[in-house]
Motif scaffolding. Structure first.
Motif, PDB file in Angstrom:
ATOM      1  N   LEU A 109       0.856  -1.187   0.000  1.00 10.65           N
ATOM      2  CA  LEU A 109       0.000   0.000   0.000  1.00 10.65           C
ATOM      3  C   LEU A 109       0.891   1.236   0.000  1.00 10.65           C
ATOM      4  N   THR A 127      -5.057   5.646  -2.671  1.00 12.52           N
ATOM      5  CA  THR A 127      -5.119   5.025  -1.351  1.00 12.52           C
ATOM      6  C   THR A 127      -6.280   5.618  -0.563  1.00 12.52           C
ATOM      7  N   PHE A 170      -4.733  -2.171  -0.247  1.00 12.93           N
ATOM      8  CA  PHE A 170      -3.591  -3.028  -0.539  1.00 12.93           C
ATOM      9  C   PHE A 170      -3.802  -3.768  -1.855  1.00 12.93           C
TER      10      PHE A 170
END
Length: 325
Positions: free
Chosen positions: A147, A157, A311
């Motif tokens: 991530l 993100t 992720f």
């Protein structure tokens, strides 16, 4: 003449040689060939009355009477009589000499019929070829996910907020840093309950924990526990880690979701997600560009949780079962 030396303990010179070989392989391949657990066994050995381990050192003749470490194998015997768990690495400049096969056969022979399972990190072509030649089959997989926490890669993100704790968890639990010298036994109890079915994590002992506390990367400020305000019992935890070498992701330190665990009595309360976010915010606030984690391939609930946090799959480690001879 080349030979393999098998021993239960390593003196300091051999420790340094093994660590140097592992580092040269990491630099060459872009991925560490040995797990943290194996490196801890190399540096510290097994505690008295603890794990039964074997180190396999493959030497070849160098100039004069000197010997050169060309390969290394490691196996740890299962306390329940199951298959040995092992790893091996061959020095980058000494590959394609049959040394990988030699080490694998040595580890298998030492298993004495119990069976052998060997980790291969990063799915490198040489590891896959060795597994095929040994008729080894994949029995386990660890997904490696990552991530972005800053920079252009972090544009997509999600915000690291929004966990929803149950009313009981919110009223009873405090999330705080791990207290060295006070929390060890309670953490071990919770870890064993949270990972009762996990072959490595659930078996961590006090000696194993103290070895990790002595590592240069250990930082209690990034080790979060959720403790019951009245009893002090730990309901869950998120232990983060920082890789000073960038772990193949960057040329600067990066973070890791080292391990997240929740006591079965507190599962389903949103605690796992809340602890995960707490650790991620900590790593982000340290200015780290990336965070990585490992998750079992056969744990779709955890995979979905990490995907929901942004992720993505990066790589994978594979465990192969070597046929019993």
């Amino acid at each position: 003449m080349s030979h393999i030396h098998i021993t239960e303990a390593l003196e300091s010179a051999r420790v340094e040689a093994v660590l140097a070989l592992a580092e040269s392989a990491r630099e060459h391949d872009g991925i560490a060939p040995l797990s943290e657990q194996t490196l801890l066994r190399v540096r510290h050995g097994a505690q008295a009355g603890g794990a039964d381990v074997r180190f396999h050192l493959l030497y070849e003749e160098a100039e004069g009477d000197a010997e050169r470490l060309a390969g290394f194998g490691f196996a740890e015997r299962s306390p329940d009589g199951g298959p040995d768990s092992g790893e091996l690495v061959v020095a980058p400049g000494r590959r394609l000499h049959g040394y990988g096969t030699w080490l694998l056969n040595s580890l298998a022979d030492e298993s004495e019929g119990r069976g052998l399972r060997v980790w291969a990190h990063g799915g490198l072509p040489g590891a896959r070829a060795l597994a095929r030649s040994a008729a080894a089959e994949q029995v386990r997989g660890l997904l490696k996910m990552r991530l972005a926490l800053r920079g252009a890669d972090s544009a997509n993100t999600p915000a690291l907020s929004g966990a929803r704790l149950s009313d009981e968890a919110r009223e009873r639990l405090d999330i705080r840093p791990f207290a060295v010298g006070r929390d060890e036994q309670e953490w071990l109890r919770t870890n064993a309950r949270a990972f009762a079915d996990h072959p490595e994590q659930g078996g961590i002992t006090l000696d194993d924990l103290r070895q990790r506390e002595a590592e240069a990367w250990f930082d209690p400020a990034g080790f979060f526990v959720a403790a019951d305000r009245s009893s002090g019992r730990i309901a869950g935890f998120h232990w983060t880690k920082t890789h000073a070498d960038g772990a193949g992701l960057a040329d600067e330190p990066v973070g890791e979701v080292y391990v997240v665990g929740v006591d079965p009595d507190w599962q389903g309360t949103g605690l796992g997600r809340e602890l995960t976010l707490t650790g991620l915010r900590h790593l982000r606030d340290r200015g780290l560009p990336w965070v990585l984690l490992y998750v079992e391939e056969e744990n779709p609930v955890a995979v979905r949780l990490y995907e929901s946090l942004g992720f993505t799959l990066w790589d994978a480690d594979v465990m192969y079962a070597v046929p019993v001879k």
